[in-house]
Design a protein around this motif. Structure first.
Motif, short mmCIF file in Angstrom:
data_model
loop_
_atom_site.label_atom_id
_atom_site.label_comp_id
_atom_site.label_asym_id
_atom_site.label_seq_id
_atom_site.Cartn_x
_atom_site.Cartn_y
_atom_site.Cartn_z
N LEU A 250 0.81 -1.22 0.00
CA LEU A 250 0.00 0.00 0.00
C LEU A 250 0.84 1.27 0.00
N LEU A 251 2.13 1.15 0.35
CA LEU A 251 3.01 2.33 0.37
C LEU A 251 4.04 2.29 -0.76
N ALA A 252 3.75 1.54 -1.79
CA ALA A 252 4.67 1.46 -2.93
C ALA A 252 4.91 2.86 -3.49
N GLY A 253 6.17 3.19 -3.69
CA GLY A 253 6.53 4.49 -4.23
C GLY A 253 6.69 5.58 -3.19
N GLN A 254 6.39 5.26 -1.91
CA GLN A 254 6.50 6.25 -0.84
C GLN A 254 7.86 6.11 -0.15
N HIS A 255 8.48 7.24 0.16
CA HIS A 255 9.75 7.23 0.89
C HIS A 255 9.54 7.92 2.25
N ILE A 256 10.01 7.26 3.31
CA ILE A 256 9.82 7.74 4.68
C ILE A 256 11.18 8.08 5.28
N ALA A 257 11.31 9.30 5.79
CA ALA A 257 12.53 9.72 6.48
C ALA A 257 12.33 9.44 7.97
N ILE A 258 13.29 8.73 8.57
CA ILE A 258 13.17 8.30 9.96
C ILE A 258 14.30 8.91 10.77
N ALA A 259 13.95 9.60 11.86
CA ALA A 259 14.97 10.14 12.76
C ALA A 259 15.61 9.00 13.54
N ARG A 260 16.93 8.93 13.50
CA ARG A 260 17.62 7.89 14.29
C ARG A 260 19.01 8.38 14.66
N ASP A 261 19.22 8.58 15.95
CA ASP A 261 20.52 8.91 16.51
C ASP A 261 20.42 8.71 18.01
N GLU A 262 21.33 9.31 18.78
CA GLU A 262 21.30 9.12 20.23
C GLU A 262 20.03 9.66 20.88
N ALA A 263 19.39 10.62 20.23
CA ALA A 263 18.18 11.22 20.79
C ALA A 263 16.91 10.48 20.39
N PHE A 264 16.94 9.78 19.26
CA PHE A 264 15.75 9.10 18.75
C PHE A 264 16.15 7.71 18.26
N SER A 265 15.93 6.71 19.08
CA SER A 265 16.39 5.37 18.72
C SER A 265 15.41 4.28 19.07
N PHE A 266 14.23 4.62 19.57
CA PHE A 266 13.28 3.59 19.99
C PHE A 266 12.50 3.11 18.77
N ILE A 267 13.13 2.23 18.02
CA ILE A 267 12.58 1.76 16.74
C ILE A 267 12.59 0.24 16.74
N TYR A 268 11.42 -0.36 16.65
CA TYR A 268 11.36 -1.81 16.49
C TYR A 268 11.83 -2.18 15.09
N GLU A 269 12.72 -3.17 15.01
CA GLU A 269 13.10 -3.69 13.70
C GLU A 269 11.87 -4.25 12.99
N ALA A 270 10.94 -4.79 13.77
CA ALA A 270 9.70 -5.32 13.19
C ALA A 270 8.92 -4.22 12.47
#
Length: 466
Positions: A250-270
């Motif tokens: 459903l998100l084909a062709g969509q690009h998502i920018a994700i904040a990730r560093d020491e301040a923002f890292s609570f991201i499930y790999e799932a």
């Protein structure tokens, strides 16, 4: 060995569940030590963590040198957990599962998870300050339910061989003493107000502690002469496949920018896997260091520790302006917990210092030390309900009227506020994307129309006022 039974496969793999009578007994230290010990023997060890947790999995992934998944019967569902265990059993020589809180705490509890999949439980108990009483508590835990298989007791922080012998003699024959682990502060894992420190912040120090923990297990067992050695592979468990439904792109062709560093890292790999399965591409950026926002159709600001880096976030004026422009274009933005704090006007840290944040939502976020909120909730969104959890040590004030409130797992009181402004959805809730991929696709879809500052829901689901 893999077998076929009907439409399902069965894969056997040695497995052990590490549970405890309460938090703070040393489960993560013991699990990490075991993972590193068997990894040093050349075995492939897959570790799972019970319940919603971002920090312990980082630690356990480094200890095992393998990815770590969260398992939760409510948040992820039984079929999801069953399939993940089966997939791990296909490649692993050993599966370790670390429980959460006390063994029977929560609904579902660690014991529920272990019983559901037939994984034997090793009870980890800090025995400092007790001897025969430790045996009594362990015996009570072992006999509390008849659907749990108990492998034995791991007596942590054992002061001496005499201490160990008192516990050993008081245990019934049906409850073996798997290990008596001597006190050693050098292996303790570093902590802060939301739990353990993020692994990448102290990677070199953790390596030393993992190696020390593996040596600690070995020397403790050699010194005690325990015959039921914890350093022998546990018995194999049969894990049955539960193939999951495919996710439409459903998100084909969509690009998502994700904040990730020491301040923002609570991201499930799932969660990242769900985005990929939905057909989206994604890239990471650092709100601490990057001055340019990636070209993207949507933005994800996950949780983390923005309060520890608020000065740098405040000073990054170029990126702040670009995120504000992204917001004013009404593009989709998901902000979770720390991401919510970043979206407010002001953030106050534990020392009462005030910092300017993005200002996408009116309001002030303030840290609260040790007091806070945690628990399972569903995020009630126009796109659909998504299973989630809350865990924070802050409060937000003077915020707009919420779009909705989280639905608590087992309590009628309203849960965390969910805010919607233009394309921004913000809440203290951390979403588990696999619980409703279609809702996540609608949430991140760039197909959104703005009329008089009202957001007409993505994919035409529902009208939502700004």
């Amino acid at each position: 060995m893999s077998q076929l039974t009907g439409a399902h496969q069965i894969q056997s793999c040695p497995a052990l569940f590490l549970a405890a009578p309460a938090s703070g007994q040393g489960k993560t230290t013991v699990t990490a030590g075991l993972a590193r010990y068997f990894t040093r023997q050349g075995l492939l060890v897959r570790v799972f963590k019970t319940g919603p947790d971002y920090l312990d999995p980082q630690i356990l992934a480094q200890a095992s040198r393998q990815p770590v998944e969260q398992l939760d019967l409510w948040m992820a569902g039984e079929a999801y957990c069953r399939q993940k265990l089966f997939e791990a059993a296909e490649v692993a020589d050993l599966i370790l599962v670390e429980g959460a809180m006390g063994m029977f705490d929560g609904e579902p509890s660690s014991a529920d998870l272990a019983a559901c999949f037939g994984i034997p439980i090793a009870i980890v108990m800090d025995v400092k300050g007790m001897a025969q009483t430790a045996a009594a508590v362990a015996t009570g835990l072992a006999s509390f339910r008849d659907d749990c298989v108990i492998a034995g007791l791991i007596a942590n922080n054992c002061g001496s061989e005499r201490h160990a012998q008192l516990i050993r003699d008081a245990l019934p024959e049906t409850l073996p003493l798997l290990a008596t682990l001597k006190r050693d502060p050098s292996i303790a894992l570093p902590e802060r107000h939301l739990g353990l420190v993020q692994a990448e912040e102290v990677a070199d120090e953790l390596e030393q502690r993992f190696e020390a923990a593996a040596d600690w297990l070995t020397s403790s067992l050699q010194a005690s002469g325990d015959t039921q050695s914890l350093l022998q592979l546990p018995r194999p468990v049969d894990f049955v496949s539960a193939p999951l439904a495919s996710v439409p792109p459903l998100l084909a062709g969509q690009h998502i920018a994700i904040a990730r560093d020491e301040a923002f890292s609570f991201i499930y790999e799932a969660n990242l896997r769900v985005l990929a399965a939905l057909g989206a591409t994604y890239s990471f950026f650092s709100p601490l260091r990057d001055s340019v926002l990636p070209v993207a159709d949507a933005l994800w600001l996950p949780g983390g520790y923005p309060e520890l880096h608020a000065d740098k976030l405040q000073a990054n004026n170029d990126l702040t302006a670009q995120i504000q422009a992204f917001y004013h274009e009404s593009k989709p933005i998901l902000a979770e917990c720390g991401g919510l704090l970043y979206c407010l006007e002001t953030l106050i840290d534990l020392e009462q210092n005030q910092f300017n944040m993005l200002g996408l939502l009116s309001g002030v976020g303030a840290m609260r030390g040790r007091s806070g909120c945690q628990g399972m909730q569903s995020a009630v969104l126009p796109e659909g309900e998504v299973r989630a959890h809350a865990h924070h040590r802050s409060r937000s004030e003077n915020t707009p009227a919420p779009m909705s409130y989280g639905r608590r797992q087992r309590h009628p009181a309203p849960g965390e506020a969910v805010y919607r402004s233009k394309g921004l959805t913000a809440s203290y809730l951390h979403l588990f994307f696999a619980s409703n991929p279609q809702a996540i696709a609608a949430l991140f879809s760039s197909k959104i129309t703005i009329t008089n500052d009202s957001a007409i829901a993505r994919n035409g689901v529902i009208n939502v006022n700004d």
